[in-house]
Scaffold this motif. Structure first.
Motif, PDB file in Angstrom:
ATOM      1  N   ILE A 191       0.836  -1.206   0.000  1.00 38.29           N
ATOM      2  CA  ILE A 191       0.000   0.000   0.000  1.00 38.29           C
ATOM      3  C   ILE A 191       0.867   1.251   0.000  1.00 38.29           C
ATOM      4  O   ILE A 191       0.591   2.220  -0.731  1.00 38.29           O
ATOM      5  CB  ILE A 191      -0.942   0.000   1.226  1.00 38.29           C
ATOM      6  N   ASP A 192       1.942   1.256   0.800  1.00 41.69           N
ATOM      7  CA  ASP A 192       2.850   2.410   0.834  1.00 41.69           C
ATOM      8  C   ASP A 192       3.470   2.653  -0.536  1.00 41.69           C
ATOM      9  O   ASP A 192       3.604   3.806  -0.979  1.00 41.69           O
ATOM     10  CB  ASP A 192       3.951   2.187   1.878  1.00 41.69           C
ATOM     11  N   GLN A 193       3.858   1.577  -1.210  1.00 38.76           N
ATOM     12  CA  GLN A 193       4.440   1.706  -2.551  1.00 38.76           C
ATOM     13  C   GLN A 193       3.423   2.275  -3.535  1.00 38.76           C
ATOM     14  O   GLN A 193       3.756   3.127  -4.374  1.00 38.76           O
ATOM     15  CB  GLN A 193       4.934   0.343  -3.039  1.00 38.76           C
ATOM     16  N   ALA A 194       2.176   1.805  -3.440  1.00 42.13           N
ATOM     17  CA  ALA A 194       1.124   2.294  -4.339  1.00 42.13           C
ATOM     18  C   ALA A 194       0.828   3.777  -4.076  1.00 42.13           C
ATOM     19  O   ALA A 194       0.623   4.552  -5.022  1.00 42.13           O
ATOM     20  CB  ALA A 194      -0.140   1.461  -4.159  1.00 42.13           C
ATOM     21  N   GLN A 195       0.803   4.170  -2.797  1.00 37.25           N
ATOM     22  CA  GLN A 195       0.585   5.580  -2.464  1.00 37.25           C
ATOM     23  C   GLN A 195       1.726   6.448  -3.005  1.00 37.25           C
ATOM     24  O   GLN A 195       1.487   7.513  -3.584  1.00 37.25           O
ATOM     25  CB  GLN A 195       0.490   5.743  -0.938  1.00 37.25           C
ATOM     26  N   ALA A 196       2.958   5.988  -2.807  1.00 39.39           N
ATOM     27  CA  ALA A 196       4.119   6.738  -3.285  1.00 39.39           C
ATOM     28  C   ALA A 196       4.068   6.894  -4.805  1.00 39.39           C
ATOM     29  O   ALA A 196       4.346   7.980  -5.346  1.00 39.39           O
ATOM     30  CB  ALA A 196       5.407   6.032  -2.870  1.00 39.39           C
ATOM     31  N   GLN A 197       3.696   5.833  -5.493  1.00 38.80           N
ATOM     32  CA  GLN A 197       3.611   5.886  -6.952  1.00 38.80           C
ATOM     33  C   GLN A 197       2.560   6.891  -7.410  1.00 38.80           C
ATOM     34  O   GLN A 197       2.760   7.609  -8.391  1.00 38.80           O
ATOM     35  CB  GLN A 197       3.269   4.481  -7.478  1.00 38.80           C
ATOM     36  N   GLU A 198       1.456   6.963  -6.676  1.00 35.26           N
ATOM     37  CA  GLU A 198       0.385   7.909  -7.017  1.00 35.26           C
ATOM     38  C   GLU A 198       0.864   9.351  -6.851  1.00 35.26           C
ATOM     39  O   GLU A 198       0.622  10.207  -7.724  1.00 35.26           O
ATOM     40  CB  GLU A 198      -0.826   7.655  -6.116  1.00 35.26           C
ATOM     41  N   VAL A 199       1.550   9.634  -5.743  1.00 36.45           N
ATOM     42  CA  VAL A 199       2.037  10.997  -5.499  1.00 36.45           C
ATOM     43  C   VAL A 199       3.156  11.346  -6.485  1.00 36.45           C
ATOM     44  O   VAL A 199       3.237  12.482  -6.968  1.00 36.45           O
ATOM     45  CB  VAL A 199       2.516  11.161  -4.049  1.00 36.45           C
ATOM     46  N   GLU A 200       4.005  10.377  -6.793  1.00 34.96           N
ATOM     47  CA  GLU A 200       5.066  10.609  -7.773  1.00 34.96           C
ATOM     48  C   GLU A 200       4.495  11.025  -9.124  1.00 34.96           C
ATOM     49  O   GLU A 200       5.037  11.919  -9.793  1.00 34.96           O
ATOM     50  CB  GLU A 200       5.922   9.345  -7.927  1.00 34.96           C
ATOM     51  N   ASN A 232       7.793  16.364   3.772  1.00 40.68           N
ATOM     52  CA  ASN A 232       6.754  16.542   4.792  1.00 40.68           C
ATOM     53  C   ASN A 232       5.627  15.544   4.514  1.00 40.68           C
ATOM     54  O   ASN A 232       4.532  15.914   4.093  1.00 40.68           O
ATOM     55  CB  ASN A 232       6.229  17.980   4.727  1.00 40.68           C
ATOM     56  N   LYS A 233       5.912  14.245   4.723  1.00 39.66           N
ATOM     57  CA  LYS A 233       5.064  13.177   4.182  1.00 39.66           C
ATOM     58  C   LYS A 233       3.647  13.192   4.740  1.00 39.66           C
ATOM     59  O   LYS A 233       2.674  13.106   3.979  1.00 39.66           O
ATOM     60  CB  LYS A 233       5.713  11.818   4.455  1.00 39.66           C
ATOM     61  N   ARG A 234       3.504  13.290   6.032  1.00 35.19           N
ATOM     62  CA  ARG A 234       2.169  13.180   6.628  1.00 35.19           C
ATOM     63  C   ARG A 234       1.228  14.281   6.131  1.00 35.19           C
ATOM     64  O   ARG A 234       0.110  14.011   5.686  1.00 35.19           O
ATOM     65  CB  ARG A 234       2.271  13.229   8.157  1.00 35.19           C
ATOM     66  N   SER A 235       1.697  15.530   6.197  1.00 34.89           N
ATOM     67  CA  SER A 235       0.844  16.633   5.745  1.00 34.89           C
ATOM     68  C   SER A 235       0.620  16.566   4.237  1.00 34.89           C
ATOM     69  O   SER A 235      -0.436  16.944   3.731  1.00 34.89           O
ATOM     70  CB  SER A 235       1.444  17.986   6.138  1.00 34.89           C
ATOM     71  N   LEU A 236       1.642  16.077   3.490  1.00 32.29           N
ATOM     72  CA  LEU A 236       1.498  15.954   2.045  1.00 32.29           C
ATOM     73  C   LEU A 236       0.434  14.930   1.685  1.00 32.29           C
ATOM     74  O   LEU A 236      -0.408  15.172   0.811  1.00 32.29           O
ATOM     75  CB  LEU A 236       2.836  15.564   1.415  1.00 32.29           C
ATOM     76  N   TRP A 237       0.454  13.785   2.365  1.00 30.26           N
ATOM     77  CA  TRP A 237      -0.548  12.746   2.106  1.00 30.26           C
ATOM     78  C   TRP A 237      -1.958  13.273   2.411  1.00 30.26           C
ATOM     79  O   TRP A 237      -2.901  12.985   1.678  1.00 30.26           O
ATOM     80  CB  TRP A 237      -0.232  11.513   2.937  1.00 30.26           C
ATOM     81  N   GLU A 238      -2.090  14.041   3.504  1.00 31.38           N
ATOM     82  CA  GLU A 238      -3.390  14.632   3.847  1.00 31.38           C
ATOM     83  C   GLU A 238      -3.829  15.637   2.792  1.00 31.38           C
ATOM     84  O   GLU A 238      -5.007  15.703   2.427  1.00 31.38           O
ATOM     85  CB  GLU A 238      -3.313  15.303   5.218  1.00 31.38           C
ATOM     86  N   GLN A 239      -2.871  16.419   2.291  1.00 29.62           N
ATOM     87  CA  GLN A 239      -3.175  17.409   1.259  1.00 29.62           C
ATOM     88  C   GLN A 239      -3.603  16.728  -0.041  1.00 29.62           C
ATOM     89  O   GLN A 239      -4.555  17.156  -0.699  1.00 29.62           O
ATOM     90  CB  GLN A 239      -1.936  18.277   1.005  1.00 29.62           C
ATOM     91  N   VAL A 240      -2.904  15.655  -0.400  1.00 27.78           N
ATOM     92  CA  VAL A 240      -3.250  14.908  -1.621  1.00 27.78           C
ATOM     93  C   VAL A 240      -4.660  14.337  -1.509  1.00 27.78           C
ATOM     94  O   VAL A 240      -5.459  14.398  -2.455  1.00 27.78           O
ATOM     95  CB  VAL A 240      -2.220  13.784  -1.870  1.00 27.78           C
ATOM     96  N   LEU A 241      -4.987  13.780  -0.335  1.00 28.11           N
ATOM     97  CA  LEU A 241      -6.325  13.220  -0.126  1.00 28.11           C
ATOM     98  C   LEU A 241      -7.393  14.301  -0.236  1.00 28.11           C
ATOM     99  O   LEU A 241      -8.440  14.096  -0.876  1.00 28.11           O
ATOM    100  CB  LEU A 241      -6.394  12.540   1.242  1.00 28.11           C
TER     101      LEU A 241
END
Length: 532
Positions: free
Chosen positions: A371-380, A455-464
Motif C-alpha cells: 500500500i505504501d508503494q502504491a501511495q508513493a507511486q500515485e504521489v510521484e 513533509n510526508k504526513r501533511s502531504l498525504w493529507e493534502q493529496v487526499l
C-alpha cells in the motif's frame, strides 16, 4: 480529522440522495462534531420534528450513530442521560462506491444476490421479512403459490450465502448506553482500537453499538426465513431479539438491531467490501510492478486466508503453507500452468524471506509495504505531471530516504543543476510538500545551508483533500450534464427526432460515461489514501 473538501463531498452526496434538509443536519454534525438533539436544533435553526426526521433518515441509512451518554446535572441535580448523534463520514462517502459493491457481488454470486444487496443499499437497513416482501413485489407476475414458495427458499439460501461471505451483517444497536469513562471496561477490541491513545467517546460508542462477533453474521432459522408463512400470523414472527439481548445483557437489549416488530435488521457490511477492494488494489499494483504471476499468487493468498482474516487494515496476510497457496493458485485458469517452484519464486518477489524448506514452510505478505508503494507511486505521478521530470527525481530521492538533505547533496545525487534544484525545492516547499531548515548564516560561513526533508504526513493529507475536491467537481459536473440531458428530452417530447438531435444526445451520454469512469478511477485513489 475530516478534511474540508471531504466534508463538502459528503454533504453533496447526502443532498443528492436525501435532499437539502437532511444534508443541512448532516453538515452540522460533520462540522461541529458529536451533538445532542437540542444542539443540532440550535445550530440548524430548524424545528424539532424536522431535525428528528432528518436524523432518523441518516440513522436508517447508516450515516449517523446515536448513543446515550451520562452527563452531570446542574448544581444539586442528579446526572442525566442525553442522546448524542455523530456523523459517520466514511459511511457517507461509501455511497459513491455502491456500483463497485454491486459489481463484486454480481461477479461472485450472481444477479439474485446482487438484488438483495441492492435493496439494502437503497433502504439502508431491512429485516429478512421486508427483503422477502420486496422480492415478491418485484417478481410477482403470474407466479403460483408453489413458485412463490420455491423463490422464497432460494432467496433465503442467497441471504445465507451473503451472510456467510460477510457481505451483510446485523445492524448495530440504535442507541447504546455509554457508562462514565471511569466505569467503562478497559478491554480494547480490534474494532474499537483507534490509534495508541485513549479511546474517544465516538470510538467507545461504535464499539458499544457493534453486535457480538458470534451474532454479527448469524442467520437464525425461523418462520420469516422460509417465505411460506402467512405474513399476518403473529405466531410466525421472528422471536430473535430476546436471544440477542440476553447474550449482551445490556439495558438497551430490546432495541438491539431490531425494528418496531422486533425483527432483526440487516445492513451491508462495508468492512468486507473495503477488504475486497483493498485486495484488488494490492493485486493490481503487484501485477503492474512485478508481473502477472505475482498477482495470481497474491490473489491466491487472499482467497486462501479470507476466512482467517478479520481486520480490514491488516498489515500482513495470514501465514499460509506453500502447498495451500499453490493449490489455491491452481484453481484459477491463469494459475493452472504454474509449478511449485514458480510460486515459491513469486513469494520471494513479493518480499517473503525464503524459509527452510520443510514442514513449516509458511509465507506471509507485508500488505502495508504494498500500500505504501502504491501511495508513493500515485504521489510521484502527481509531482511528475505538475512540476516536471527533474522535480520528480528530487521528490523520489526525498521519499525513498526520509531524512534531511542539503541542497548540494540533492543536486549531485539527482544530476540537476544547483540553481534549478534550488528553484524546484523552493516551489515544493511553498506548496507544503517539503520541510526546510536553515543552518549557518554567521561570520564564519559565507552562506547559509538549507536542509530539506519530505513533509510526508501533511502531504498525504493534502493529496487526499485534493482528491476529495476533484471528486466533488466531477459529481457537480455529472449533475450539470444530467440537467442538460433532461432539457434535451423535454424539448424532444412529442417531436420527431432528427440526426442532429440524436448526435447531441449521444455526446451527452458519452460525456456521462467518461465522467462516471473518471470518478470511479479517482475513488480508487481515495480508497488507497484513506481506507486502505
Amino acid at each position: 480529522m475530516t478534511s474540508p473538501h471531504g466534508i463538502e463531498l459528503a454533504v453533496h452526496l447526502i443532498s443528492t440522495y436525501f435532499g437539502d434538509i437532511v444534508s443541512k443536519v448532516c453538515e452540522c454534525l460533520l462540522r461541529k462534531g458529536t451533538l445532542s438533539l437540542a444542539q443540532v436544533r440550535k445550530y440548524t435553526e430548524m424545528k424539532d420534528v424536522t431535525v428528528k426526521n432528518a436524523l432518523l433518515v441518516l440513522i436508517q441509512h447508516n450515516c449517523v450513530q446515536a448513543f446515550n451518554l451520562q452527563v452531570s446535572g446542574g448544581f444539586g441535580e442528579a446526572p442525566k442521560i442525553v442522546t448524542q448523534y455523530m456523523a459517520l463520514h466514511d459511511n457517507i462517502i461509501h455511497h459513491m462506491r455502491f456500483p463497485k459493491f454491486l459489481a463484486i457481488v454480481l461477479d461472485e454470486f450472481g444477479k439474485e444476490c446482487m438484488e438483495i444487496i441492492e435493496g439494502l443499499l437503497q433502504h439502508g437497513s431491512l429485516s429478512l421479512k421486508l427483503i422477502t416482501d420486496r422480492y415478491k413485489d418485484k417478481h410477482k407476475a403470474n407466479a403460483t403459490s408453489e413458485e412463490n414458495s420455491t423463490a422464497a427458499i432460494v432467496l433465503h439460501e442467497n441471504f445465507n450465502k451473503l451472510a456467510h461471505a460477510r457481505y451483510i451483517e446485523r445492524c448495530p444497536a440504535h442507541e447504546p448506553f455509554l457508562p462514565p469513562e471511569e466505569d467503562a471496561p478497559k478491554k480494547r477490541t480490534a474494532r474499537s482500537r483507534m490509534g495508541d491513545g485513549p479511546l474517544t467517546v465516538e470510538a467507545r460508542a461504535l464499539a458499544a453499538a457493534a453486535p457480538m462477533e458470534s451474532l454479527r453474521f448469524l442467520v437464525e432459522v425461523d418462520a420469516c426465513g422460509n417465505g411460506a408463512a402467512d405474513d399476518d400470523d403473529d405466531s410466525n414472527k421472528c422471536p430473535t431479539t430476546g436471544i440477542v439481548g440476553e447474550k449482551r445483557k445490556q439495558p438497551e437489549a430490546e432495541v438491539w438491531a431490531t425494528n418496531q416488530n422486533k425483527e432483526i435488521l440487516w445492513r451491508v457490511n462495508f468492512e468486507e467490501f473495503m477488504r475486497r477492494l483493498r485486495h484488488k488494489a494490492c493485486v493490481s499494483h503487484v501485477t503492474t510492478r512485478l508481473d502477472s504471476v505475482a498477482g495470481i499468487v497474491l490473489s491466491a493468498i487472499f482467497e486462501a486466508g479470507r476466512k482467517e482474516e478479520t481486520k480490514v487494515k491488516m498489515e500482513k496476510t495470514v501465514p499460509l503453507p506453500l502447498e495451500t497457496v499453490f493449490e489455491e493458485a491452481m484453481k484459477s485458469e491463469e494459475g493452472r500452468s504454474l509449478t511449485l517452484e514458480r510460486v515459491r519464486a513469486s513469494l520471494v518477489q513479493l518480499g517473503c524471506e525464503l524459509p527452510t524448506i520443510g514442514i513449516d514452510e509458511t509465507y506471509s505478505i507485508d500488505l502495508k509495504k504494498i500500500i505504501d508503494q502504491a501511495q508513493a507511486q500515485e504521489v510521484e505521478s502527481i509531482v511528475l505531471k505538475k512540476y516536471g521530470r527533474e522535480a520528480y527525481r528530487i521528490f523520489r530521492l526525498l521519499l525513498e530516504r526520509e531524512r534531511l538533505y542539503d541542497t548540494d547533496k540533492i543536486s549531485n545525487t539527482t544530476f540537476v543543476e544547483k540553481k534549478d534544484a534550488l528553484k524546484i525545492l523552493f516551489q515544493l516547499w511553498k506548496d507544503d510538500f517539503l520541510h526546510m531548515e536553515r543552518l549557518g548564516n554567521d561570520a564564519a560561513q559565507k552562506s547559509e545551508i538549507l536542509l530539506w526533508k519530505l513533509n510526508k504526513r501533511s502531504l498525504w493529507e493534502q493529496v487526499l483533500d485534493d482528491m476529495y475536491h476533484a471528486a466533488l467537481n466531477l459529481k457537480l459536473r455529472l449533475v450539470h450534464e444530467l440537467e442538460q440531458a433532461k432539457d434535451i428530452l423535454r424539448v424532444l417530447k412529442g417531436k420527431t427526432v432528427g440526426d442532429e438531435v440524436m448526435q447531441k444526445r449521444k455526446r451527452v451520454g458519452d460525456k456521462w460515461k467518461v465522467l462516471e469512469s473518471s470518478l470511479m478511477i479517482l475513488d480508487d485513489a481515495i480508497l488507497l489514501f484513506h481506507d486502505f
